[in-house]
Design a protein around this motif. Structure first.
Motif, PDB file in Angstrom:
ATOM      1  N   ASP B  51       0.838  -1.203   0.000  1.00 35.04           N
ATOM      2  CA  ASP B  51       0.000   0.000   0.000  1.00 35.04           C
ATOM      3  C   ASP B  51       0.875   1.257   0.000  1.00 35.04           C
ATOM      4  O   ASP B  51       2.105   1.170   0.050  1.00 35.04           O
ATOM      5  CB  ASP B  51      -0.965  -0.004   1.199  1.00 35.04           C
ATOM      6  N   THR B  52       0.210   2.397  -0.042  1.00 35.36           N
ATOM      7  CA  THR B  52       0.921   3.674  -0.115  1.00 35.36           C
ATOM      8  C   THR B  52       1.819   3.882   1.100  1.00 35.36           C
ATOM      9  O   THR B  52       2.960   4.359   0.968  1.00 35.36           O
ATOM     10  CB  THR B  52      -0.089   4.829  -0.238  1.00 35.36           C
ATOM     11  N   MET B  96       0.114  -3.922  -5.409  1.00 36.28           N
ATOM     12  CA  MET B  96      -0.900  -2.859  -5.259  1.00 36.28           C
ATOM     13  C   MET B  96      -1.797  -2.914  -6.491  1.00 36.28           C
ATOM     14  O   MET B  96      -1.684  -2.089  -7.389  1.00 36.28           O
ATOM     15  CB  MET B  96      -0.201  -1.506  -5.129  1.00 36.28           C
ATOM     16  N   GLN B 112      -5.026   1.283  -8.321  1.00 37.78           N
ATOM     17  CA  GLN B 112      -3.649   1.211  -7.845  1.00 37.78           C
ATOM     18  C   GLN B 112      -2.737   0.875  -9.034  1.00 37.78           C
ATOM     19  O   GLN B 112      -3.203   0.387 -10.068  1.00 37.78           O
ATOM     20  CB  GLN B 112      -3.554   0.147  -6.756  1.00 37.78           C
ATOM     21  N   THR B 209       1.237   5.859  -6.662  1.00 32.92           N
ATOM     22  CA  THR B 209       0.583   4.819  -5.858  1.00 32.92           C
ATOM     23  C   THR B 209      -0.921   4.728  -6.120  1.00 32.92           C
ATOM     24  O   THR B 209      -1.565   3.814  -5.613  1.00 32.92           O
ATOM     25  CB  THR B 209       0.829   5.040  -4.354  1.00 32.92           C
TER      26      THR B 209
END
Lengths: 464, 464
Positions: B51-52, B96, B112, B209
């Motif tokens: 994830d970010t 992602m 994503q 992202t």
């Protein structure tokens, strides 16, 4: 007022006496654009360079003297981006108005920044070609201003905004060097997309002295549809359904009841306000023939399904132009009520009705008429506040309404400017919209390309 | 090889053990993309953030340790942009891979970076919507890679490239902060167009992202036209005439004699090479109904006027797909002749025949087969050099041809990359194309956004 005889002498040497204006009676008409809210100062001089070399000379001279430059086109802007600041040099591109090349075989045109949008349209139309961006001021605004503000217009729903038509630019940078961005090919990924960085940068990064623009085939004569709705919500629902169903009109405009009434009074025509019409949708298809009929017929069905009281389609050009003239007459019609101040927000297309409802609420709060017209097809609305500048407190209330509308636009997931720009009136709103990281990134880019803060300092955002 | 246990421990703490790969047998498959010419090094580690927040942790840790990051998608690139450098951390976005939101009413999708292009197409097609960019590797390349290279494809002639579909991005900057660019509305001019600056920046400015992408209505089932020409010049003339007459097909591809022969042999089919066919044009219209028939009929007329030996149109979907399959089979077909190395130049559409003639000349000079296929509708050509890597000197001659082709492309007013990017193979060509002022501007922007030269250092251009 600052005087700088050394700089003026240098500028006069480089450009000739006629191209360096210092008489305040003359320069005063270059102090501001069309937005009454924006602050404006008194320039040291106004210069009118004739070519790129003269722009470079101005940039180098001002850079050496530490005198800021405010680039300017025709002054049709609505955000004060080209407004003078005290002691600056206003660099006007209107003398650089040559259409350098039309290349129909590669569907492109090379122009200088001072070319008027309408003149460009006319020049390429002769070759069966079309330059889509059509800001409302297209008959007097210049391509340089269009590029600097990334101007929109009525065509955007189908053809995009100015940046979508730009292949490459010549830009004079802060050190006086000439940067060439982009290319003459329709595709190309060599390096960063500097072209689209300069487009919409509102004169803060350099002076555009030439542009290579992509053209499209000339569209077919448009068919036009007008639909009258008993409520703004119903008109908003129609817009959402058109988008949802994948119909792409070449124009889709909305007018609220206040706009309709004003135009009816101004043009002595009837658009339905007296009969309970709360909103008009005006759509066009320029696809031609059967395709256009299919598109308008699909929109007609959507309007009926969402509760329109009246839907009328026409392929008669004169009638279509008359309907479009009603839309284009809104601002002039509103002048009969008082002075106007037009706002510019863009919301997701599903939130248009919510925005108009918000404007109605703000209108009641400030006690001023607010007319909403806009490019419904892309959610770009122009709520326009009417006020009497001679009536105590009205300007302040109009100003309050102007900013309240921006807050509503942001709260609906929109942006504080769809096409007019940030300029000198929405700086604090830019920060609210893009946040501290966004602002820091803007400052970093500005400092990298214009370390002396030479170009349009304090416009769009401040460096502190 | 550099080892940095402190960094590895930090990365493992933040991402978990499974997401930090250090075994050279495993990491070696992340060292390079699909371009055999590009140099590649040995990474310290390969990380797969989920994830970010994990991307931010990687960026902060690498920044603190002074270890460069090379962002990477699926590795389908053709310029070495995602190739590892010695001692770097390769940041792979494939985990992602969530389609965060589909909003059919506003025709947009939020994804994503690790989402595969084909998966995105499928997900929005269910809603009657269309994500146009279709690079040849669409069945395995990721959106993050598409964004970083501003990928093109076969659709560009009508629908533009990746950047034309991007509304906004989330980008992790060099200091680990999250920048949000753009917006969810279709128009908006608040601030610089940072979105389009990051698109195509080849991982040198930050790590994308998340992306908000604009969608279009699903086009109609395409009609397909194939035309066989006795000379490349005649096919080139047909392309110019199609452009000149304002016809906008949804696809317009060209294959030269070498490509045709290879495909004929590979697919055991007949495309006309034996009958003196020197070039094939393959066109589609996805406008549907009468409009599509009109477009293909107009192209048919152009092809006949410019000397085609055979023109055939079909609205049979299976037949159309078979014809398109011939075009898509070129690279695989060429493998029967040897190893291929595909180039990527884009020229003004009027110069396509000149480019192909140039490639024929180079082919004779180096003594290697060069097949030319490309997106004729936008002048983006892929001359593909065939060589035998085991034959002494052939790789060097292929390399020579690769660069000679770029020189021809530039001399015709083109660009050294239409859609593959600069990466690690065309750095010196970027400088030749954009000149010293352009290069200086690139370096200034890179230094402003990534002062430690953390992201993909030395790719696209060097800082010295």
């Amino acid at each position: 007022m600052r005087t700088d005889n050394g700089l003026l002498a240098t500028l006069t040497d480089a450009l000739g006496k006629d191209a360096v204006l210092v008489d305040p009676d003359v320069t005063s008409s270059y102090r501001r654009d069309m937005m009454p809210l924006a602050p404006h100062g008194t320039p040291l001089a106004v210069v009118l360079p004739a070519d790129t070399a003269q722009v470079q000379a101005v940039v180098r001279a001002c850079g050496a003297a530490g005198v800021p430059i405010v680039p300017r086109g025709a002054g049709s802007g609505l955000s004060g981006a080209a407004n003078a600041i005290d002691g600056c040099v206003v660099l006007v591109t209107s003398r650089m108005n040559e259409i350098v090349e039309v290349d129909p075989d590669n569907r492109l045109v090379v122009v200088q920044p001072g070319v008027v949008n309408l003149d460009l349209r006319g020049a390429v139309e002769k070759h069966g070609l079309f330059y889509p961006p059509d800001p409302s001021s297209y008959d007097w605004c210049t391509i340089g201003g269009n590029l600097s503000t990334n101007a929109g217009g009525l065509c955007c729903v189908k053809y995009g905004v100015t940046t979508d038509s730009v292949l490459g630019l010549d830009v004079v940078l802060a050190d006086g060097e000439l940067l060439r961005t982009g290319r003459r090919t329709v595709k190309g990924v060599a390096g960063y997309d500097l072209t689209k960085l300069f487009v919409g940068s509102e004169g803060t990064l350099g002076v555009i002295t030439q542009a290579t623009l992509a053209l499209r085939p000339l569209p077919q004569a448009p068919g036009t549809l007008v639909a009258a709705f008993p409520s703004v919500a119903a008109a908003g629902a129609a817009v959402s359904r058109v988008v949802r169903e994948g119909i792409v009109p070449s124009l889709m405009e909305i007018m609220d009841a206040t706009s309709i009434e004003a135009v009816e009074a101004h043009l002595k025509t009837e658009l339905g306000a007296g009969k309970g019409c709360a909103a008009l949708l005006l759509c066009q298809s320029d696809s031609g023939g059967e395709q256009a009929r299919r598109e308008l017929s699909a929109i007609e069905q959507v309007c009926q399904d969402t509760g329109a009281d009246l839907v009328h389609s026409t392929f008669d050009l004169a009638e279509g132009q008359m309907l479009l003239a009603a839309r284009r007459a809104v601002l002039m019609a509103l002048e009969e009520y008082g002075t106007w101040m037009t706002d510019d927000v863009c919301v997701p297309r599903t939130r248009i009705a919510d925005l108009i409802a918000g404007c109605e609420r703000i209108s009641a709060e400030v006690g001023l008429r607010i007319a909403v017209v806009g490019h419904a097809g892309d959610g770009n609305m122009h709520p326009t506040i009417i006020y009497d500048p001679t009536s105590p407190g009205e300007f302040e209330r109009a100003n309050q309404a102007f900013h309240d509308i921006l807050a509503v636009g942001l709260s609906l997931g929109g942006t504080v400017t769809g096409e007019h720009g940030i300029g000198k009136i929405k700086r604090e709103w830019l920060e609210r919209e893009i946040g501290p990281v966004g602002l820091r990134t803007h400052r970093a880019i500005k400092a990298a390309l214009d370390p002396g803060n030479l170009f349009n300092p304090g416009s769009m955002f401040s460096m502190e």
